[in-house]
Design a protein around this motif. Structure first.
Motif, short mmCIF file in Angstrom:
data_model
loop_
_atom_site.label_atom_id
_atom_site.label_comp_id
_atom_site.label_asym_id
_atom_site.label_seq_id
_atom_site.Cartn_x
_atom_site.Cartn_y
_atom_site.Cartn_z
N GLU A 87 0.82 -1.21 0.00
CA GLU A 87 0.00 0.00 0.00
C GLU A 87 0.85 1.26 0.00
O GLU A 87 1.89 1.33 0.63
CB GLU A 87 -0.90 0.01 1.24
CG GLU A 87 -1.76 1.24 1.37
CD GLU A 87 -2.63 1.21 2.60
OE1 GLU A 87 -3.63 0.48 2.59
OE2 GLU A 87 -2.27 1.90 3.58
N LEU A 119 -5.05 1.05 -8.76
CA LEU A 119 -4.39 -0.25 -8.71
C LEU A 119 -3.25 -0.32 -9.72
O LEU A 119 -3.38 0.15 -10.85
CB LEU A 119 -5.37 -1.37 -9.06
CG LEU A 119 -6.56 -1.60 -8.14
CD1 LEU A 119 -7.44 -2.72 -8.70
CD2 LEU A 119 -6.10 -1.93 -6.73
N THR A 123 -1.45 -5.75 -9.62
CA THR A 123 -2.53 -6.03 -8.66
C THR A 123 -3.86 -6.23 -9.37
O THR A 123 -4.62 -7.13 -9.02
CB THR A 123 -2.63 -4.89 -7.62
OG1 THR A 123 -1.35 -4.76 -6.99
CG2 THR A 123 -3.68 -5.18 -6.58
N VAL A 151 -12.47 1.17 -7.80
CA VAL A 151 -11.29 1.24 -8.66
C VAL A 151 -11.48 2.38 -9.66
O VAL A 151 -12.49 2.42 -10.38
CB VAL A 151 -11.05 -0.09 -9.41
CG1 VAL A 151 -9.85 0.02 -10.34
CG2 VAL A 151 -10.88 -1.24 -8.43
N TYR A 168 -0.86 -0.55 -4.89
CA TYR A 168 -2.08 0.26 -4.98
C TYR A 168 -1.88 1.55 -4.21
O TYR A 168 -1.02 1.64 -3.33
CB TYR A 168 -3.31 -0.49 -4.50
CG TYR A 168 -3.37 -0.82 -3.04
CD1 TYR A 168 -4.03 0.02 -2.14
CD2 TYR A 168 -2.79 -1.97 -2.53
CE1 TYR A 168 -4.10 -0.29 -0.79
CE2 TYR A 168 -2.86 -2.29 -1.19
CZ TYR A 168 -3.52 -1.44 -0.32
OH TYR A 168 -3.58 -1.74 1.01
#
Length: 188
Positions: A87, A119, A123, A151, A168
């Motif tokens: 992250e 993303l 991922t 997303v 992400y």
């Protein structure tokens, strides 16, 4: 021979270090804010008000961004698929400073609130398979806090040396309290 070997090792390390973020257009005009603290010494973190007010107070500062990469892996889930992913958190201007290639979706307002997620291609492929380019607008869940995200963009990160290679990106939390000068949690 030992002296020459040490010189080569130091030179190679220096070359590697200065290659980070070389891919960023105008990178020579981007600076990392550091603060000195009597207890902790030099810190490469800032408070949000410090960054915000600095732009207003110093005409040399054209803009700023906030980005944090804490090397934390979290489980993202979409239906019956999941992926452990690294992250990062940032604000919208991150994509102006670090222009990744958009594979699907748009960087405009990509992380404008805490319900949106950008993303990486890697991922997105893990979560959506061959249909990863059609994942814009779909909902993924983060296992650690049971939070859902929409997303907004799939990006390809650079293959060049970069500190910011995350799987992400979500919006930096806690920016609503712009008076908290003591919260040195932001890299800007």
């Amino acid at each position: 021979i030992i002296g020459f070997t040490v010189f080569i090792l130091v030179f190679l390390n220096w070359q590697d270090e200065k290659s980070y973020e070389n891919w960023v257009p105008g990178g020579e005009n981007i600076y990392l804010v550091e603060n000195n603290n009597a207890i902790f010494g030099n810190m490469s973190v800032s408070s949000y008000p410090e960054l915000h007010v600095s732009k207003e107070k110093f005409s040399e500062i054209e803009d700023y961004t906030i980005a944090g990469l804490w090397q934390s892996n979290y489980k993202l889930i979409y239906k019956d698929r999941s992926a452990y992913a690294k992250e990062a958190d940032a604000i919208d201007s991150y994509f102006e400073f670090f222009p990744h290639e958009a594979i699907a979706g748009s960087f405009k307002n990509a992380i404008s609130d805490e319900s949106k997620i950008a993303l990486s291609e890697k991922t997105a492929k893990s979560l959506f398979g061959a249909e990863y380019k059609n994942c814009i607008g779909k909902i993924v869940k983060k296992d650690s806090d049971d939070k859902s995200y929409v997303v907004t963009v799939v990006y390809k990160y650079t293959d060049k040396n970069s500190v910011f290679k995350s799987d992400y990106i979500i919006r930096t939390r806690g920016l609503n309290n712009s008076t908290n000068w003591t919260n040195y949690s932001y890299i800007g």
